[in-house]
Motif scaffolding. Structure first.
Motif, PDB file in Angstrom:
ATOM      1  N   ILE A   5       0.826  -1.217   0.000  1.00  0.00           N
ATOM      2  CA  ILE A   5       0.000   0.000   0.000  1.00  0.00           C
ATOM      3  C   ILE A   5       0.852   1.254   0.000  1.00  0.00           C
ATOM      4  O   ILE A   5       2.039   1.232   0.329  1.00  0.00           O
ATOM      5  CB  ILE A   5      -0.941   0.031   1.224  1.00  0.00           C
ATOM      6  CG1 ILE A   5      -0.134   0.020   2.529  1.00  0.00           C
ATOM      7  CG2 ILE A   5      -1.952  -1.100   1.166  1.00  0.00           C
ATOM      8  CD1 ILE A   5      -0.959   0.343   3.762  1.00  0.00           C
ATOM      9  N   LEU A   6       0.211   2.349  -0.361  1.00  0.00           N
ATOM     10  CA  LEU A   6       0.764   3.685  -0.207  1.00  0.00           C
ATOM     11  C   LEU A   6      -0.015   4.325   0.931  1.00  0.00           C
ATOM     12  O   LEU A   6      -1.250   4.238   0.977  1.00  0.00           O
ATOM     13  CB  LEU A   6       0.610   4.495  -1.495  1.00  0.00           C
ATOM     14  CG  LEU A   6       1.306   5.842  -1.515  1.00  0.00           C
ATOM     15  CD1 LEU A   6       2.828   5.652  -1.394  1.00  0.00           C
ATOM     16  CD2 LEU A   6       0.994   6.591  -2.786  1.00  0.00           C
ATOM     17  N   SER A  31       5.414   3.997   1.982  1.00  0.00           N
ATOM     18  CA  SER A  31       4.834   2.718   1.595  1.00  0.00           C
ATOM     19  C   SER A  31       4.688   1.862   2.844  1.00  0.00           C
ATOM     20  O   SER A  31       5.323   2.107   3.868  1.00  0.00           O
ATOM     21  CB  SER A  31       5.722   2.017   0.562  1.00  0.00           C
ATOM     22  OG  SER A  31       7.004   1.799   1.109  1.00  0.00           O
ATOM     23  N   GLY A  32       3.843   0.873   2.759  1.00  0.00           N
ATOM     24  CA  GLY A  32       3.626  -0.009   3.887  1.00  0.00           C
ATOM     25  C   GLY A  32       2.982  -1.298   3.435  1.00  0.00           C
ATOM     26  O   GLY A  32       2.849  -1.558   2.239  1.00  0.00           O
ATOM     27  N   SER A  33       2.566  -2.094   4.406  1.00  0.00           N
ATOM     28  CA  SER A  33       1.872  -3.335   4.088  1.00  0.00           C
ATOM     29  C   SER A  33       0.577  -3.405   4.889  1.00  0.00           C
ATOM     30  O   SER A  33       0.493  -2.926   6.018  1.00  0.00           O
ATOM     31  CB  SER A  33       2.759  -4.547   4.356  1.00  0.00           C
ATOM     32  OG  SER A  33       3.116  -4.612   5.713  1.00  0.00           O
ATOM     33  N   ARG A  41      -7.996  -4.975  10.980  1.00  0.00           N
ATOM     34  CA  ARG A  41      -7.132  -4.524   9.889  1.00  0.00           C
ATOM     35  C   ARG A  41      -5.839  -3.985  10.475  1.00  0.00           C
ATOM     36  O   ARG A  41      -5.860  -3.302  11.498  1.00  0.00           O
ATOM     37  CB  ARG A  41      -7.854  -3.449   9.082  1.00  0.00           C
ATOM     38  CG  ARG A  41      -9.080  -4.027   8.380  1.00  0.00           C
ATOM     39  CD  ARG A  41     -10.075  -2.953   8.087  1.00  0.00           C
ATOM     40  NE  ARG A  41     -10.796  -2.671   9.329  1.00  0.00           N
ATOM     41  CZ  ARG A  41     -11.982  -2.081   9.380  1.00  0.00           C
ATOM     42  NH1 ARG A  41     -12.574  -1.698   8.298  1.00  0.00           N
ATOM     43  NH2 ARG A  41     -12.566  -1.861  10.540  1.00  0.00           N
ATOM     44  N   TYR A  42      -4.740  -4.283   9.811  1.00  0.00           N
ATOM     45  CA  TYR A  42      -3.423  -3.861  10.278  1.00  0.00           C
ATOM     46  C   TYR A  42      -2.663  -3.187   9.150  1.00  0.00           C
ATOM     47  O   TYR A  42      -2.740  -3.607   7.994  1.00  0.00           O
ATOM     48  CB  TYR A  42      -2.599  -5.064  10.753  1.00  0.00           C
ATOM     49  CG  TYR A  42      -3.163  -5.755  11.964  1.00  0.00           C
ATOM     50  CD1 TYR A  42      -2.736  -5.413  13.245  1.00  0.00           C
ATOM     51  CD2 TYR A  42      -4.125  -6.751  11.837  1.00  0.00           C
ATOM     52  CE1 TYR A  42      -3.244  -6.055  14.357  1.00  0.00           C
ATOM     53  CE2 TYR A  42      -4.641  -7.392  12.950  1.00  0.00           C
ATOM     54  CZ  TYR A  42      -4.200  -7.044  14.205  1.00  0.00           C
ATOM     55  OH  TYR A  42      -4.711  -7.677  15.312  1.00  0.00           O
ATOM     56  N   ILE A  43      -1.904  -2.170   9.511  1.00  0.00           N
ATOM     57  CA  ILE A  43      -0.984  -1.503   8.579  1.00  0.00           C
ATOM     58  C   ILE A  43       0.367  -1.439   9.259  1.00  0.00           C
ATOM     59  O   ILE A  43       0.477  -0.979  10.399  1.00  0.00           O
ATOM     60  CB  ILE A  43      -1.469  -0.088   8.212  1.00  0.00           C
ATOM     61  CG1 ILE A  43      -2.786  -0.179   7.441  1.00  0.00           C
ATOM     62  CG2 ILE A  43      -0.396   0.654   7.418  1.00  0.00           C
ATOM     63  CD1 ILE A  43      -3.430   1.164   7.161  1.00  0.00           C
ATOM     64  N   ALA A 140      -4.921   4.943   3.332  1.00  0.00           N
ATOM     65  CA  ALA A 140      -4.138   3.855   2.751  1.00  0.00           C
ATOM     66  C   ALA A 140      -4.822   3.403   1.479  1.00  0.00           C
ATOM     67  O   ALA A 140      -6.052   3.274   1.446  1.00  0.00           O
ATOM     68  CB  ALA A 140      -4.033   2.692   3.734  1.00  0.00           C
ATOM     69  N   SER A 141      -4.038   3.180   0.444  1.00  0.00           N
ATOM     70  CA  SER A 141      -4.607   2.682  -0.807  1.00  0.00           C
ATOM     71  C   SER A 141      -3.643   1.694  -1.445  1.00  0.00           C
ATOM     72  O   SER A 141      -2.427   1.767  -1.245  1.00  0.00           O
ATOM     73  CB  SER A 141      -4.916   3.832  -1.765  1.00  0.00           C
ATOM     74  OG  SER A 141      -3.752   4.570  -2.044  1.00  0.00           O
ATOM     75  N   SER A 142      -4.222   0.756  -2.188  1.00  0.00           N
ATOM     76  CA  SER A 142      -3.409  -0.219  -2.914  1.00  0.00           C
ATOM     77  C   SER A 142      -2.465   0.536  -3.847  1.00  0.00           C
ATOM     78  O   SER A 142      -2.833   1.543  -4.444  1.00  0.00           O
ATOM     79  CB  SER A 142      -4.299  -1.137  -3.736  1.00  0.00           C
ATOM     80  OG  SER A 142      -5.167  -1.856  -2.894  1.00  0.00           O
ATOM     81  N   ARG A 143      -1.236   0.052  -3.956  1.00  0.00           N
ATOM     82  CA  ARG A 143      -0.258   0.730  -4.811  1.00  0.00           C
ATOM     83  C   ARG A 143      -0.737   0.898  -6.245  1.00  0.00           C
ATOM     84  O   ARG A 143      -0.562   1.947  -6.833  1.00  0.00           O
ATOM     85  CB  ARG A 143       1.063  -0.054  -4.826  1.00  0.00           C
ATOM     86  CG  ARG A 143       1.937   0.243  -3.671  1.00  0.00           C
ATOM     87  CD  ARG A 143       3.258  -0.483  -3.859  1.00  0.00           C
ATOM     88  NE  ARG A 143       4.130  -0.217  -2.753  1.00  0.00           N
ATOM     89  CZ  ARG A 143       5.127   0.665  -2.803  1.00  0.00           C
ATOM     90  NH1 ARG A 143       5.376   1.315  -3.890  1.00  0.00           N
ATOM     91  NH2 ARG A 143       5.864   0.872  -1.739  1.00  0.00           N
ATOM     92  N   GLN A 144      -1.397  -0.124  -6.789  1.00  0.00           N
ATOM     93  CA  GLN A 144      -1.872  -0.025  -8.166  1.00  0.00           C
ATOM     94  C   GLN A 144      -2.867   1.117  -8.317  1.00  0.00           C
ATOM     95  O   GLN A 144      -2.816   1.880  -9.268  1.00  0.00           O
ATOM     96  CB  GLN A 144      -2.557  -1.343  -8.622  1.00  0.00           C
ATOM     97  CG  GLN A 144      -1.649  -2.524  -8.675  1.00  0.00           C
ATOM     98  CD  GLN A 144      -1.600  -3.279  -7.333  1.00  0.00           C
ATOM     99  OE1 GLN A 144      -2.002  -2.775  -6.284  1.00  0.00           O
ATOM    100  NE2 GLN A 144      -1.070  -4.489  -7.376  1.00  0.00           N
ATOM    101  N   THR A 145      -3.773   1.257  -7.354  1.00  0.00           N
ATOM    102  CA  THR A 145      -4.764   2.333  -7.388  1.00  0.00           C
ATOM    103  C   THR A 145      -4.093   3.681  -7.210  1.00  0.00           C
ATOM    104  O   THR A 145      -4.406   4.637  -7.902  1.00  0.00           O
ATOM    105  CB  THR A 145      -5.820   2.126  -6.278  1.00  0.00           C
ATOM    106  OG1 THR A 145      -6.391   0.839  -6.425  1.00  0.00           O
ATOM    107  CG2 THR A 145      -6.889   3.179  -6.336  1.00  0.00           C
ATOM    108  N   ALA A 146      -3.148   3.772  -6.300  1.00  0.00           N
ATOM    109  CA  ALA A 146      -2.459   5.034  -6.012  1.00  0.00           C
ATOM    110  C   ALA A 146      -1.698   5.532  -7.234  1.00  0.00           C
ATOM    111  O   ALA A 146      -1.679   6.727  -7.515  1.00  0.00           O
ATOM    112  CB  ALA A 146      -1.512   4.873  -4.829  1.00  0.00           C
ATOM    113  N   TYR A 147      -1.053   4.634  -7.969  1.00  0.00           N
ATOM    114  CA  TYR A 147      -0.260   5.042  -9.128  1.00  0.00           C
ATOM    115  C   TYR A 147      -1.098   5.340 -10.358  1.00  0.00           C
ATOM    116  O   TYR A 147      -0.666   6.021 -11.249  1.00  0.00           O
ATOM    117  CB  TYR A 147       0.777   3.984  -9.480  1.00  0.00           C
ATOM    118  CG  TYR A 147       1.884   3.889  -8.444  1.00  0.00           C
ATOM    119  CD1 TYR A 147       2.527   5.047  -7.983  1.00  0.00           C
ATOM    120  CD2 TYR A 147       2.272   2.672  -7.913  1.00  0.00           C
ATOM    121  CE1 TYR A 147       3.528   4.968  -7.030  1.00  0.00           C
ATOM    122  CE2 TYR A 147       3.284   2.587  -6.958  1.00  0.00           C
ATOM    123  CZ  TYR A 147       3.897   3.736  -6.535  1.00  0.00           C
ATOM    124  OH  TYR A 147       4.880   3.652  -5.599  1.00  0.00           O
ATOM    125  N   SER A 148      -2.334   4.852 -10.388  1.00  0.00           N
ATOM    126  CA  SER A 148      -3.165   5.081 -11.559  1.00  0.00           C
ATOM    127  C   SER A 148      -3.967   6.380 -11.477  1.00  0.00           C
ATOM    128  O   SER A 148      -4.619   6.771 -12.414  1.00  0.00           O
ATOM    129  CB  SER A 148      -4.133   3.900 -11.763  1.00  0.00           C
ATOM    130  OG  SER A 148      -5.052   3.841 -10.691  1.00  0.00           O
TER     131      SER A 148
END
Length: 149
Positions: A5-6, A31-33, A41-43, A140-148
Motif C-alpha cells: 500500500i501507499l 509505503s507499507g503493508s 485490519r493492520y498496517i 491507505a490505498s493499494s499501490r496499483q490504485t495510487a499510481y493510476s
C-alpha cells in the motif's frame, strides 16, 4: 485491498485548543503493508526520524471504533484511540519516559475495495497536563490504485 500500500498520514495540533488559530501540521507519505487477521485490519510501515539513523517500526491496528498505534525503535509507545475514552501509556524516548493521555472525541473508519480511511480527533495530555487538541487522518490505498490516479 492489496498487501502493498501507499500510506498518507496527516496530523494537526492546536496547542491552545481547537478554538485557537495557531496550528502545527505534519504529513508523512510512505509505503507499507496491509493485512487482516481475526476481523481486524493492520498496517505496518517504517519511519526514519530526522537526524537519526535508526528506523522506527510502526503498526496500526484498526477496528470499526478504535485505532491503536504501536511504535518500536528510537522512540516507543502504544497509544489507543477509542471514542469517549481516555487511554494512557508511556512514550519512551532516549531522554526518559513521558506519560501520554489521549481522549478521543471522534473515530471514523471507512473502507472501500482498494482504500481505507481513518480519522481521529483527540485531546493530548503529557504528564497529566493538557497539551493540544489534535486530529489524525490516515489514508491507505493499494499501490496499483495510487499510481493510476
Amino acid at each position: 485491498m492489496t498487501k502493498d500500500i501507499l500510506l498518507r498520514i496527516s496530523g494537526v495540533q492546536f496547542p491552545g485548543g481547537a478554538e485557537e488559530m495557531d496550528q502545527e501540521q505534519l504529513e508523512v507519505i510512505t509505503s507499507g503493508s496491509y493485512f487482516e487477521k481475526n476481523g481486524k485490519r493492520y498496517i505496518r510501515y517504517d519511519e526514519v526520524q530526522e537526524g537519526q539513523e535508526d528506523v522506527v517500526r510502526n503498526l496500526l491496528k484498526i477496528e470499526d471504533n478504535s485505532l491503536e498505534l504501536t511504535r518500536r525503535g528510537f522512540t516507543s509507545v502504544h497509544m489507543v484511540f477509542e471514542k469517549d475514552k481516555k487511554n494512557e501509556s508511556y512514550y519512551d524516548t532516549p531522554f526518559g519516559s513521558l506519560l501520554v493521555g489521549v481522549s478521543a472525541t471522534h473515530v471514523n473508519v471507512q473502507q472501500e475495495e482498494d482504500s481505507l480511511e481513518v480519522k481521529v480527533k483527540y485531546a493530548l495530555e503529557i504528564n497529566y497536563e493538557f497539551v493540544a487538541d489534535c486530529s489524525i487522518s490516515i489514508h491507505a490505498s493499494s499501490r496499483q490504485t495510487a499510481y493510476s490516479i
